[in-house]
Motif scaffolding. Structure first.
Motif, short mmCIF file in Angstrom:
data_model
loop_
_atom_site.label_atom_id
_atom_site.label_comp_id
_atom_site.label_asym_id
_atom_site.label_seq_id
_atom_site.Cartn_x
_atom_site.Cartn_y
_atom_site.Cartn_z
N LYS A 137 4.74 0.47 -5.91
CA LYS A 137 5.41 1.35 -6.88
C LYS A 137 5.16 2.81 -6.53
N ALA A 138 3.93 3.15 -6.19
CA ALA A 138 3.61 4.53 -5.83
C ALA A 138 4.31 4.95 -4.54
N ALA A 139 4.34 4.04 -3.57
CA ALA A 139 5.01 4.33 -2.30
C ALA A 139 6.50 4.55 -2.53
N SER A 140 7.11 3.69 -3.35
CA SER A 140 8.54 3.79 -3.62
C SER A 140 8.88 5.10 -4.32
N ALA A 141 8.06 5.49 -5.26
CA ALA A 141 8.31 6.74 -5.99
C ALA A 141 8.30 7.92 -5.03
N TYR A 142 7.36 7.92 -4.10
CA TYR A 142 7.29 9.02 -3.13
C TYR A 142 8.52 9.03 -2.22
N VAL A 143 8.92 7.84 -1.77
CA VAL A 143 10.10 7.73 -0.90
C VAL A 143 11.35 8.23 -1.63
N LYS A 144 11.56 7.79 -2.83
CA LYS A 144 12.77 8.15 -3.57
C LYS A 144 12.86 9.66 -3.79
N GLU A 145 11.73 10.31 -3.92
CA GLU A 145 11.73 11.75 -4.16
C GLU A 145 11.88 12.55 -2.87
N ASN A 146 11.38 12.00 -1.75
CA ASN A 146 11.30 12.80 -0.53
C ASN A 146 12.20 12.35 0.62
N ALA A 147 12.54 11.07 0.69
CA ALA A 147 13.38 10.56 1.77
C ALA A 147 14.04 9.27 1.31
N PRO A 148 15.06 9.38 0.45
CA PRO A 148 15.61 8.21 -0.24
C PRO A 148 16.12 7.09 0.68
N GLU A 149 16.51 7.41 1.91
CA GLU A 149 17.03 6.37 2.79
C GLU A 149 15.95 5.71 3.65
N PHE A 150 14.73 6.18 3.55
CA PHE A 150 13.60 5.55 4.22
C PHE A 150 13.45 4.13 3.68
N VAL A 151 13.30 3.15 4.59
CA VAL A 151 13.26 1.74 4.17
C VAL A 151 11.81 1.29 3.99
N LEU A 152 11.43 1.04 2.75
CA LEU A 152 10.09 0.58 2.42
C LEU A 152 10.09 -0.95 2.37
N THR A 153 9.32 -1.56 3.25
CA THR A 153 9.20 -3.02 3.29
C THR A 153 7.85 -3.43 2.73
N ALA A 154 7.86 -4.37 1.80
CA ALA A 154 6.62 -4.89 1.20
C ALA A 154 6.37 -6.29 1.74
N ARG A 155 5.14 -6.51 2.21
CA ARG A 155 4.78 -7.77 2.84
C ARG A 155 3.82 -8.58 1.98
N SER A 156 4.11 -9.87 1.85
CA SER A 156 3.21 -10.81 1.20
C SER A 156 2.60 -11.67 2.30
N GLU A 157 1.31 -11.50 2.54
CA GLU A 157 0.66 -12.08 3.71
C GLU A 157 0.08 -13.48 3.48
N GLY A 158 0.14 -13.97 2.27
CA GLY A 158 -0.53 -15.23 1.94
C GLY A 158 0.11 -16.44 2.60
N PRO A 159 -0.62 -17.56 2.62
CA PRO A 159 -0.09 -18.80 3.20
C PRO A 159 1.04 -19.39 2.37
N VAL A 160 1.86 -20.23 3.02
CA VAL A 160 2.99 -20.86 2.32
C VAL A 160 3.04 -22.36 2.63
N LYS A 161 1.88 -22.96 2.84
CA LYS A 161 1.84 -24.36 3.24
C LYS A 161 2.20 -25.31 2.10
N SER A 162 1.88 -24.96 0.89
CA SER A 162 2.17 -25.83 -0.26
C SER A 162 3.26 -25.21 -1.12
N GLU A 163 3.81 -26.00 -2.02
CA GLU A 163 4.83 -25.49 -2.94
C GLU A 163 4.24 -24.42 -3.85
N HIS A 164 2.99 -24.62 -4.26
CA HIS A 164 2.34 -23.61 -5.10
C HIS A 164 2.22 -22.29 -4.34
N GLU A 165 1.79 -22.35 -3.10
CA GLU A 165 1.65 -21.12 -2.31
C GLU A 165 3.00 -20.45 -2.11
N LEU A 166 4.04 -21.24 -1.87
CA LEU A 166 5.37 -20.67 -1.71
C LEU A 166 5.83 -20.01 -3.01
#
Length: 280
Positions: A137-166
């Motif tokens: 949220k903080a990163a996005s707010a800074y981007v929107k104010e200073n460089a709106p077309e900058f592409v902010l990608t958020a990564r979820s690094e956790g495992p996805v082996k089970s349905e619960h993890e997914l």
């Protein structure tokens, strides 16, 4: 000369559902020149590739913000393509740390960057969801104010082996999208059914990591599923360092030099030296 704003605009426009544009990851200036010469749509740094080039392990806090941004500036300097930055966890735990990294990324001319929820703390490897969201949220707010077309990608690094993890990954990706992320990314995803489920549950451009063993979906198949972006991560660097190590091992243990019999310019359709800067 292409400007940073033009790179951001071009990169932002690529993020269309089903486009599946390919974004390979150079690990030094030489590999960046090769990929630039092949004219991909965009390039991205690789935290692992850069760490190995510096002789250290990835994601252990051994590469700092200034080093990563200087490396990104080196890559940007030899290409007119948009460049995305692999900026790990933003080089700090707090939202303020992440904003400082985003500020630096925009200043050096990156067209976008990824911020992950892996904390680098072996006791608590992933940030609690509320903190992970506040960071985006903080990163996005800074981007929107200073460089709106900058592409902010958020990564979820956790495992996805089970349905619960997914399901937990889906929960995180949706939370990141709601916090302002322009693109989402779960590096552990590689199963077609899982990718399909993510695409149906998260209404945001999705990046898929293809540069790894046992990944057998094609670019067309990923595009047909609705994937927006395909990255290679450390895949090219791993191949390069793996081939180097295997050749050195042959010399040391076998005492033979057959690894040098192959003539790249004769056997490969492209000679890497063609992309290197020459004396005027």
């Amino acid at each position: 000369m292409v400007t940073a704003a033009q790179r951001r605009s071009a990169f932002n426009a690529l993020h269309v559902k089903g486009k599946a544009f390919l974004m390979p990851n150079p690990f030094d200036i030489g590999s960046a020149r090769i990929l630039d010469g092949m004219r991909f749509d965009a390039l991205a740094t690789s935290s692992a590739g850069f760490a190995w080039a510096r002789g250290v392990r990835d994601a252990e806090g051994l590469i700092g913000r200034d080093d990563a941004l200087a490396h990104a500036a080196d890559i940007i300097s030899v290409t007119s393509l948009p460049v995305n930055g692999d900026l790990e966890n933003g080089f700090g735990d707090s939202p303020e740390d992440v904003v400082e990294t985003i500020k630096g990324a925009i200043e050096v001319g990156l067209a976008g960057c990824s911020i992950e929820d892996y904390s680098q703390d072996p006791k608590i490897p992933f940030y609690p969801l509320d903190l992970a969201v506040e960071r985006i949220k903080a990163a996005s707010a800074y981007v929107k104010e200073n460089a709106p077309e900058f592409v902010l990608t958020a990564r979820s690094e956790g495992p996805v082996k089970s349905e619960h993890e997914l399901d937990q990954t889906i929960k995180r990706l949706n939370a990141f999208k709601d916090a302002g992320a322009d693109c989402v990314y779960a590096p552990m995803l590689k199963d077609k059914a899982q990718i399909t489920k993510i695409l149906g549950a998260v209404d945001a451009p999705l990046n898929i990591l293809a540069g790894r063993p046992n990944f057998h979906l094609t670019r067309k198949e990923l595009g047909d599923l609705g994937v927006a972006r395909i990255s290679i991560g450390s895949g090219l660097a791993r191949l390069a360092y793996g081939a180097f190590t295997a050749a050195a091992e042959d010399m040391k243990d076998g005492g033979s030099f057959g690894c040098f019999d192959r003539d790249p310019s004769a056997e490969m359709p492209v000679n890497f030296e063609d992309f290197m800067k020459a004396k005027p």
